[in-house]
Scaffold this active site. Structure first.
Site, PDB file in Angstrom:
ATOM      1  CE  LYS A 140      17.409  93.586 135.025  1.00 37.15           C
ATOM      2  NZ  LYS A 140      16.069  93.585 134.405  1.00 37.15           N
ATOM      3  CB  SER A 153      16.092  89.397 135.035  1.00 39.77           C
ATOM      4  OG  SER A 153      15.791  90.444 134.144  1.00 39.77           O
ATOM      5  CB  SER A 167      14.878  92.266 131.604  1.00 41.31           C
ATOM      6  OG  SER A 167      14.172  92.731 132.733  1.00 41.31           O
TER       7      SER A 167
END
Length: 471
Positions: A61, A300, A58
């Site tokens: 991102k 997230s 993640s």
């Protein structure tokens, strides 16, 4: 001159060894990369396998957030609409088919659809003499990125990134104790999802002996079957099912909401992917990009990330968005800002795919840019704060009074992966860091696993940065 070079080499070696001794906190075989840079001077404090490509999870991102900020802008909103022609409204009837244009808004809720239909009714439409088309032109291609684990696709954190999204394409429910032998399933009756269950309740010993666990089988038309076993719990076991067929899910919701608001449909609810040029009769806008990124980075949120990723591809190339053109758009957008992602491999915006590959050095390029331009970007304010909010509120890797509110970072976790990327505030100034842990398998020994663990390593790694700045 020779003495100076020898002295420099000796000090550098000692310095590197001081950081490499942190690896004793990790299980054997763990793949580790890290890079720490002084934000003010841009000098490298320490580097370890910084060019090696790793699975980012993640922390990916952060790339999506930066590209969206640059290209879509602060005022961007997803706009969902009902389209048709005002000329076809007469005496309470709409003569023809109407289109409900979905654009991949990851925040669109059932109640928003109801409000849109009520506004449609206020235009004098009580009967639709045609079909109601659910338009998905905004996105095309796969609704999951290449490289996602197949056995994750039934749960909400991997809800499909489709143009049609309602209620985050997620249905919540739970498993209760039932009769003590077979678990009881609860799904809200208003949810258009068909789920059956044959889950046995067993003891811990029986579960281990039978090698069983809670399993899910996915079928067509949002049908699921739960099976396997679970151990007794004091409360209900929460469930979160991904909607694998967004069209059928949305179609059933819209049929129900049309009846609820008092609009009669003579035709069918059908899927459509045509490019629409008809008038916007009703619109609904999402929250602004700033607030979307706040949710995406703090919590997230995978669905927001992949919706923005595909939207980048759609806007950049003026076509339907998908994972392929989203990846190319992201790279080109960042390249124009002087951020060359080199031989990285970008598959999605969320980091869910195992195919994604990035290095600490490439991430540091992005982090440096964000830091230098943060007065206009305001991205760092959306990073989780250690011990305070988001994914760092209870993160054990930052659970130390020395780190509380001094570390802001994006987390990236999946099976065998635990990454952090962000900023540490020290007495000497800000330090930027990227630490990528891959191939992590925790030790089974309880007496050792507390000391040899990713959490212990991350705490000591970040504390060393703080103490370095205090020297």
């Amino acid at each position: 001159m020779y003495k100076i070079l020898v002295s420099f080499f000796f000090c550098s070696t000692l310095w590197a060894n001081e950081w490499q001794d942190l690896e004793r906190f990790l299980p054997p075989g763990t793949q580790l990369s890290y890079l720490v840079v002084d934000a003010a001077t841009q000098k490298t404090v320490v580097s370890h396998h910084a060019n090696t490509l790793r699975t980012p999870a993640s922390v990916q991102k952060v790339l999506t957030a930066l590209a969206a900020k640059i290209y879509l802008g602060d005022d961007f909103r997803f706009e969902t609409s009902i389209r048709g022609s005002r000329d076809k409204i007469s005496l309470g009837n709409y003569q023809g088919s109407l289109s409900f244009q979905f654009v991949g808004d990851p925040t669109l809720l059932r109640v928003d659809i109801r409000k849109m239909l009520l506004r449609l009714k206020s235009l004098g439409i009580k009967n639709i003499k045609g079909d109601f088309l659910l338009n998905s032109h905004a996105f095309n291609g796969y609704q999951w990125s290449n490289g996602q684990a197949w056995n994750d696709l039934g749960v909400c954190y991997t809800a499909p990134s489709h143009a049609i999204i309602v209620n985050k394409n997620c249905v919540l429910g739970n498993l209760g104790r039932g009769d003590g032998k077979t678990a009881s399933l609860f799904i809200p009756p208003y949810e258009p999802m068909r789920i059956s269950s044959d889950v046995q309740i067993v003891s811990v010993e029986e579960k281990q002996k039978a090698f069983c666990d809670l399993e899910i089988t996915r079928h067509e038309n949002n049908r699921y079957h739960l099976w396997g076993c679970m151990v007794p719990r004091s409360g209900a076991f929460p469930l979160a099912f991904a909607v694998n067929d967004p069209f059928n899910y949305a179609a059933e919701i819209i049929r129900s909401e049309l009846k609820r608001v008092g609009i009669k449909l003579t035709g069918q609810v059908r899927e459509d992917s045509a490019y629409l040029v008809s008038d916007k009769l009703v619109t609904h806008q999402s929250i602004t990009l700033d607030r979307l990124l706040l949710q995406m980075l703090k919590n997230s949120d995978n669905l927001i990330a992949d919706s923005l990723f595909k939207t980048l591809g759609a806007h950049y190339f003026n076509t339907s968005g998908n994972f392929r053109n989203g990846a190319l758009a992201l790279k080109l957008i960042l390249e124009k800002q002087g951020i060359d992602l080199g031989n990285s491999y970008i598959v999605d915006g969320s980091g869910l795919s195992r195919h994604n590959l990035m290095s600490s050095k490439l991430f540091m390029k992005v982090l440096n840019y964000i830091y230098k331009h943060d007065k206009t970007l305001h991205i760092l304010a959306s990073f989780p704060i250690a011990g305070k909010d988001g994914t760092l509120k209870y993160h054990r890797g930052v659970h130390d009074t020395l780190l509380t509110e001094k570390v802001i970072a994006k987390t990236g976790s999946m099976k065998g992966v635990s990454n952090l990327l962000g900023r540490v505030s020290t007495a000497r100034g800000d330090m930027l860091f990227v630490v990528l842990l891959n191939a992590y398998v925790p030790l089974k020994s309880a007496s050792v696993s507390v000391l040899v663990s990713k959490d212990h390593f991350q705490r000591e790694f970040l504390k060393r940065i703080v103490l370095l700045g205090n020297d």
